[in-house]
Scaffold this motif. Structure first.
Motif, PDB file in Angstrom:
ATOM      1  N   ILE A  70      -4.399  -0.351  80.913  1.00 59.99           N
ATOM      2  CA  ILE A  70      -4.625  -0.183  82.347  1.00 59.99           C
ATOM      3  C   ILE A  70      -6.100  -0.295  82.718  1.00 59.99           C
ATOM      4  CG2 ILE A  70      -4.261   1.356  84.325  1.00 59.99           C
ATOM      5  CD1 ILE A  70      -1.656   0.314  82.955  1.00 59.99           C
ATOM      6  N   VAL A  71      -6.933   0.508  82.077  1.00 58.99           N
ATOM      7  CA  VAL A  71      -8.337   0.601  82.481  1.00 58.99           C
ATOM      8  C   VAL A  71      -9.084  -0.712  82.250  1.00 58.99           C
ATOM      9  CG1 VAL A  71     -10.502   1.822  82.043  1.00 58.99           C
ATOM     10  CG2 VAL A  71      -8.364   3.079  82.119  1.00 58.99           C
ATOM     11  N   VAL A  72      -8.803  -1.385  81.146  1.00 58.44           N
ATOM     12  CA  VAL A  72      -9.526  -2.624  80.865  1.00 58.44           C
ATOM     13  C   VAL A  72      -9.232  -3.697  81.918  1.00 58.44           C
ATOM     14  CG1 VAL A  72      -7.850  -3.761  79.351  1.00 58.44           C
ATOM     15  CG2 VAL A  72     -10.282  -4.110  78.971  1.00 58.44           C
ATOM     16  N   ARG A  73      -8.066  -3.673  82.506  1.00 61.48           N
ATOM     17  CA  ARG A  73      -7.739  -4.637  83.575  1.00 61.48           C
ATOM     18  C   ARG A  73      -8.552  -4.367  84.835  1.00 61.48           C
ATOM     19  NH1 ARG A  73      -1.167  -5.030  83.172  1.00 61.48           N
ATOM     20  NH2 ARG A  73      -1.129  -5.801  81.041  1.00 61.48           N
ATOM     21  N   GLU A  74      -8.862  -3.104  85.072  1.00 62.59           N
ATOM     22  CA  GLU A  74      -9.654  -2.750  86.251  1.00 62.59           C
ATOM     23  C   GLU A  74     -11.142  -2.980  86.016  1.00 62.59           C
ATOM     24  OE1 GLU A  74      -8.636   1.310  86.845  1.00 62.59           O
ATOM     25  OE2 GLU A  74      -6.569   0.867  87.425  1.00 62.59           O
ATOM     26  N   LEU A 121      -6.334 -12.604  72.506  1.00 66.04           N
ATOM     27  CA  LEU A 121      -6.958 -11.488  71.775  1.00 66.04           C
ATOM     28  C   LEU A 121      -6.530 -10.149  72.361  1.00 66.04           C
ATOM     29  CD1 LEU A 121     -10.560 -12.899  71.342  1.00 66.04           C
ATOM     30  CD2 LEU A 121      -8.753 -12.793  69.633  1.00 66.04           C
ATOM     31  N   TYR A 122      -6.481 -10.085  73.673  1.00 63.65           N
ATOM     32  CA  TYR A 122      -6.060  -8.865  74.363  1.00 63.65           C
ATOM     33  C   TYR A 122      -4.623  -8.499  73.971  1.00 63.65           C
ATOM     34  CZ  TYR A 122      -4.546  -5.980  78.324  1.00 63.65           C
ATOM     35  OH  TYR A 122      -4.024  -4.989  79.099  1.00 63.65           O
ATOM     36  N   ALA A 123      -3.749  -9.484  73.962  1.00 64.96           N
ATOM     37  CA  ALA A 123      -2.347  -9.238  73.622  1.00 64.96           C
ATOM     38  C   ALA A 123      -2.201  -8.849  72.155  1.00 64.96           C
ATOM     39  CB  ALA A 123      -1.519 -10.479  73.930  1.00 64.96           C
ATOM     40  N   MET A 124      -2.904  -9.525  71.264  1.00 68.04           N
ATOM     41  CA  MET A 124      -2.807  -9.214  69.841  1.00 68.04           C
ATOM     42  C   MET A 124      -3.295  -7.785  69.564  1.00 68.04           C
ATOM     43  SD  MET A 124      -4.463 -11.237  66.603  1.00 68.04           S
ATOM     44  CE  MET A 124      -6.129 -10.798  67.023  1.00 68.04           C
ATOM     45  N   PRO A 131     -11.457  -7.569  84.380  1.00 71.15           N
ATOM     46  CA  PRO A 131     -10.260  -8.412  84.441  1.00 71.15           C
ATOM     47  C   PRO A 131     -10.483  -9.814  83.891  1.00 71.15           C
ATOM     48  CG  PRO A 131     -11.180  -8.079  86.627  1.00 71.15           C
ATOM     49  CD  PRO A 131     -11.949  -7.207  85.679  1.00 71.15           C
ATOM     50  N   GLU A 132     -11.726 -10.280  83.894  1.00 75.36           N
ATOM     51  CA  GLU A 132     -12.003 -11.627  83.360  1.00 75.36           C
ATOM     52  C   GLU A 132     -11.745 -11.690  81.850  1.00 75.36           C
ATOM     53  OE1 GLU A 132     -15.612  -9.178  83.053  1.00 75.36           O
ATOM     54  OE2 GLU A 132     -14.388  -9.691  84.775  1.00 75.36           O
ATOM     55  N   TYR A 133     -11.929 -10.577  81.151  1.00 75.07           N
ATOM     56  CA  TYR A 133     -11.646 -10.570  79.711  1.00 75.07           C
ATOM     57  C   TYR A 133     -10.155 -10.747  79.464  1.00 75.07           C
ATOM     58  CZ  TYR A 133     -10.951  -8.984  74.971  1.00 75.07           C
ATOM     59  OH  TYR A 133     -10.554  -8.913  73.663  1.00 75.07           O
ATOM     60  N   VAL A 134      -9.352 -10.094  80.286  1.00 72.78           N
ATOM     61  CA  VAL A 134      -7.902 -10.173  80.113  1.00 72.78           C
ATOM     62  C   VAL A 134      -7.413 -11.594  80.383  1.00 72.78           C
ATOM     63  CG1 VAL A 134      -5.687  -9.293  80.939  1.00 72.78           C
ATOM     64  CG2 VAL A 134      -7.619  -7.745  80.682  1.00 72.78           C
ATOM     65  N   THR A 135      -7.962 -12.252  81.381  1.00 74.52           N
ATOM     66  CA  THR A 135      -7.503 -13.608  81.699  1.00 74.52           C
ATOM     67  C   THR A 135      -8.101 -14.652  80.773  1.00 74.52           C
ATOM     68  OG1 THR A 135      -9.241 -13.788  83.370  1.00 74.52           O
ATOM     69  CG2 THR A 135      -7.054 -13.079  84.113  1.00 74.52           C
ATOM     70  N   ASP A 136      -9.378 -14.505  80.403  1.00 71.02           N
ATOM     71  CA  ASP A 136     -10.027 -15.512  79.564  1.00 71.02           C
ATOM     72  C   ASP A 136      -9.600 -15.422  78.101  1.00 71.02           C
ATOM     73  OD1 ASP A 136     -11.325 -16.334  81.810  1.00 71.02           O
ATOM     74  OD2 ASP A 136     -13.232 -15.335  81.321  1.00 71.02           O
ATOM     75  N   ASN A 176      -3.358  -5.216  71.690  1.00 77.01           N
ATOM     76  CA  ASN A 176      -2.417  -4.238  72.238  1.00 77.01           C
ATOM     77  C   ASN A 176      -1.118  -4.185  71.448  1.00 77.01           C
ATOM     78  OD1 ASN A 176      -3.569  -2.822  74.511  1.00 77.01           O
ATOM     79  ND2 ASN A 176      -3.841  -4.862  75.379  1.00 77.01           N
ATOM     80  N   VAL A 177      -0.642  -5.313  70.988  1.00 76.61           N
ATOM     81  CA  VAL A 177       0.564  -5.307  70.157  1.00 76.61           C
ATOM     82  C   VAL A 177       0.303  -4.521  68.876  1.00 76.61           C
ATOM     83  CG1 VAL A 177       2.058  -6.775  68.742  1.00 76.61           C
ATOM     84  CG2 VAL A 177       1.610  -7.374  71.119  1.00 76.61           C
ATOM     85  N   SER A 178      -0.867  -4.695  68.299  1.00 72.40           N
ATOM     86  CA  SER A 178      -1.213  -3.946  67.078  1.00 72.40           C
ATOM     87  C   SER A 178      -1.223  -2.447  67.338  1.00 72.40           C
ATOM     88  CB  SER A 178      -2.581  -4.383  66.551  1.00 72.40           C
ATOM     89  OG  SER A 178      -2.576  -5.739  66.226  1.00 72.40           O
ATOM     90  N   LEU A 179      -1.776  -2.036  68.457  1.00 75.71           N
ATOM     91  CA  LEU A 179      -1.788  -0.611  68.801  1.00 75.71           C
ATOM     92  C   LEU A 179      -0.385  -0.083  69.063  1.00 75.71           C
ATOM     93  CD1 LEU A 179      -4.917  -0.330  71.107  1.00 75.71           C
ATOM     94  CD2 LEU A 179      -4.644   0.566  68.807  1.00 75.71           C
ATOM     95  N   TRP A 180       0.465  -0.874  69.678  1.00 74.51           N
ATOM     96  CA  TRP A 180       1.835  -0.431  69.934  1.00 74.51           C
ATOM     97  C   TRP A 180       2.648  -0.379  68.654  1.00 74.51           C
ATOM     98  CZ3 TRP A 180       3.794   2.111  73.814  1.00 74.51           C
ATOM     99  CH2 TRP A 180       3.111   2.119  75.027  1.00 74.51           C
ATOM    100  N   VAL A 181       2.376  -1.244  67.707  1.00 68.84           N
ATOM    101  CA  VAL A 181       3.059  -1.181  66.410  1.00 68.84           C
ATOM    102  C   VAL A 181       2.614   0.069  65.649  1.00 68.84           C
ATOM    103  CG1 VAL A 181       3.214  -2.309  64.154  1.00 68.84           C
ATOM    104  CG2 VAL A 181       3.517  -3.641  66.233  1.00 68.84           C
TER     105      VAL A 181
END
Length: 113
Positions: free
Chosen positions: A44-48, A60-63, A51-56, A65-70
């Motif tokens: 949540i916070v990183v998107r606020e 990496l962002y998805a990998m 946000p350019e990191y999440v889109t660019d 977060n998936v690692s943290l959720w696993v």
């Protein structure tokens, strides 16, 4: 490992306190702070904040977060194992032996080699 060291030198009360501190710190850090603070911050916070990191760098962002959720269900499973070992130790009337320490001469064979 500190609980095992204290158990080895026969400081059983200190060993139990050390194991209880491990259990408590795992509960607080891995089952409360990790899901509440870390996962919230990365989702949540990183998107606020940036946000350019999440889109660019979405891959990496998805990998990340998936690692943290696993890691989260693994933390719950490890906590279950730690709790199970603690309950077995508390319920036993006598001193428990470590299954990894065998008296079949394994140490003698290593010393001879």
């Amino acid at each position: 490992y500190s609980a095992k060291v204290f158990d080895f030198v026969q400081w059983f009360t200190v060993s139990k306190i050390s194991f209880a501190l491990l259990w408590l710190s795992w509960l607080v850090c891995r089952l409360v702070l990790h899901p509440v603070a870390v996962l919230y911050s990365t989702l949540i916070v990183v998107r606020e904040v940036c946000p350019e990191y999440v889109t660019d760098s979405f891959h990496l962002y998805a990998m990340f977060n998936v690692s943290l959720w696993v890691l989260t269900p693994l933390d719950f499973y490890w906590f279950y194992l730690i709790s199970k070992a603690g309950l077995i130790a508390l319920r036993s009337k006598s001193r428990l032996n470590d299954l990894r320490e065998s008296s079949n001469g394994g140490d003698k064979a290593r010393k001879a080699a």
